[in-house]
Enzyme design. Structure first.
Site, PDB file in Angstrom:
ATOM      1  CE  LYS A  38      14.040  24.055  50.633  1.00  0.00           C
ATOM      2  NZ  LYS A  38      15.129  23.964  49.726  1.00  0.00           N
ATOM      3  CE1 TYR A 265      13.539   7.959  80.906  1.00  0.00           C
ATOM      4  CE2 TYR A 265      13.363   9.671  79.283  1.00  0.00           C
ATOM      5  CZ  TYR A 265      12.959   8.456  80.103  1.00  0.00           C
ATOM      6  OH  TYR A 265      11.649   7.841  79.640  1.00  0.00           O
TER       7      TYR A 265
HETATM    8  C1  LIG Z   1      15.589  25.447  49.808  1.00  0.00           C
HETATM    9  C2  LIG Z   1      16.001  26.109  48.498  1.00  0.00           C
HETATM   10  C3  LIG Z   1      16.057  27.502  48.435  1.00  0.00           C
HETATM   11  C4  LIG Z   1      15.467  28.450  49.616  1.00  0.00           C
HETATM   12  O1  LIG Z   1      16.518  28.732  50.441  1.00  0.00           O
HETATM   13  P1  LIG Z   1      16.632  29.785  51.689  1.00  0.00           P
HETATM   14  O2  LIG Z   1      17.909  29.897  52.168  1.00  0.00           O
HETATM   15  O3  LIG Z   1      15.574  29.002  52.470  1.00  0.00           O
HETATM   16  O4  LIG Z   1      15.865  31.077  50.975  1.00  0.00           O
HETATM   17  C5  LIG Z   1      16.390  28.125  47.077  1.00  0.00           C
HETATM   18  N1  LIG Z   1      16.929  27.545  46.081  1.00  0.00           N
HETATM   19  C6  LIG Z   1      17.218  25.971  46.256  1.00  0.00           C
HETATM   20  C7  LIG Z   1      17.630  25.377  44.954  1.00  0.00           C
HETATM   21  C8  LIG Z   1      16.977  25.520  47.538  1.00  0.00           C
HETATM   22  O5  LIG Z   1      16.972  24.172  47.651  1.00  0.00           O
END
Ligand SMILES: *Cc1c(COP(=O)(O)O)cnc(C)c1O
Length: 377
Positions: A38, A265
């Site tokens: 993702k 800044y």
């Molecule tokens: C993002 C996510 C993962 C992956 O988690 P990591 O800590 O990056 O391994 C697994 N399960 C769900 C439901 C997630 O939202």
């Protein structure tokens, strides 16, 4: 390596992802590994990450959004792709068309899928055992699972899962909380009886690494495949993994500044002595947080650590290079290795009170991704 279009780029070592996946599969066997890609593969490029993970032996992929699954299908990726949460009902037809595997946890969610008219669509049901983000309450889980089963032959129950809230923490109360989550999950599973060929899963990276009891049919590994630690409590378990992203730039300007003057800044950093300052053409619009310039952020130039000075601006940041002879065009490492020194996403995270995830996901689309394969990768 092709020349990036600007003097700031992210090098992505897809061999490192492939290798990390192999290492993780060894750790969690006999459970399978599904790679979480993702958010554009946690900033590494979703298609690059997905292909590397599949080469490394991942049996499936996970994404957050329908559009992320569609991107993978359009790239010709054929592996199973699980959507980790319920999607807007109006996306049901698109997800069916692209053979994405939906997650459901409400009757509304089940109905939206049935309305899309699928034929034997595999569906996973998510149960909330303590994270309190999304998922069917444990008291409703069995009825949602039954609703999916009753929607046969349009839907087919293919998975039941939960998500751990504090699997990266090795303190006793956290270990107890994780054990309680798994207990609640098992109580629901016990009501199911002979569900047949259904994947059971609970573990993210930290769960898969630190909690053997969480591994089940498969582990949904995200951050660890990119070679980044899920949290300090499991740092020792990821020592074998290699970071897959390096963030680099070139010095765009060098000047001499006088003691007593200030920079950037708000003039929030005052120089105590005369020194040279290098400007680096990367800023917060690229994912280098503004306050990193005030909280001890460093870069590597000429194989040495150099402090950022003043706030990071939208497109540029400044670095104190002392009296060293550094020139326009010299390479700057923001994350990665140079001359035996290294800076990791986790180092930024520690200075910013966040986690490595937010650092790599924050590297914006404006930063070109360049593929890099090194032997030591
Ligand atoms: C993002 C996510 C993962 C992956 O988690 P990591 O800590 O990056 O391994 C697994 N399960 C769900 C439901 C997630 O939202």
């Amino acid at each position: 390596m092709s020349a990036p279009a600007r003097w700031a780029w992210a090098e992505i070592n897809d061999r490192a992802i492939e290798r990390n996946v192999r290492v993780l599969i060894d750790r969690v066997a006999p459970s399978a590994l599904w790679a979480v890609v993702k958010a554009d593969g946690y900033g590494h490029g979703a298609v690059t990450a997905a292909r590397a993970a599949l080469r490394g032996g991942a049996e499936g992929l996970c994404v957050a959004l329908v559009q992320e699954g569609v991107e993978l299908r359009r790239a010709g990726i054929d592996a199973p792709i699980l959507l980790l949460s319920e999607q807007p009902p109006e996306q049901a037809a698109t997800l069916v068309e692209h053979r994405l595997t939906p997650t459901v946890y409400s009757v509304r969610g089940v109905d939206a899928l049935v309305d899309a008219g699928p034929d034997g669509l595999p569906v996973h049901v998510k149960i909330d055992t303590g994270m309190q983000r999304v998922g069917a309450h444990v008291d409703d889980a069995t009825s949602i699972i039954e609703a999916v089963a009753a929607a046969s032959p349009q839907l087919r129950l293919a998975g039941v899962f939960t998500h751990l809230a504090i699997a990266d923490d090795d303190a006793d109360p956290a270990l107890r909380f994780t054990a309680d989550q798994l207990d609640r999950f098992d109580l629901v599973l016990a009501t199911l009886g002979g569900v047949g060929d259904v994947a059971i899963h609970a573990a993210n990276s930290a769960g898969g690494l630190a909690h053997a009891a969480a591994r089940r049919s498969l582990v949904r590994a995200g951050i660890a495949i990119y070679g980044i630690s899920p949290g300090e409590g499991v740092d020792d378990l990821v020592a074998e993994l290699r970071p897959a992203m390096s963030l680099r730039a070139r010095v765009s300007f060098v000047k001499r500044v006088r003691a007593g003057t200030a920079i950037s800044y708000g003039l929030r950093h005052t120089f105590e002595r005369d020194t040279n300052v290098a400007t680096v053409p990367i800023g917060y619009a690229d994912g280098v947080p503004r306050r990193l310039g005030l909280t001890g952020g460093e870069v590597l130039i000429g194989g040495r650590r150099r402090p950022m000075v003043g706030v990071v601006t939208m497109d540029q940041l400044m670095v104190d290079i002392g009296d060293d002879d550094i020139e326009i065009g010299d390479e700057v490492v923001l994350i990665g290795e140079q001359g035996g020194e290294s800076i990791r996403a986790e180092d930024w995270a520690a200075r910013l009170d966040t986690i490595g995830y937010e650092i790599v996901c924050g590297v914006s689309a404006r930063v070109p991704r360049v593929q890099r394969r090194s032997i030591d990768g």
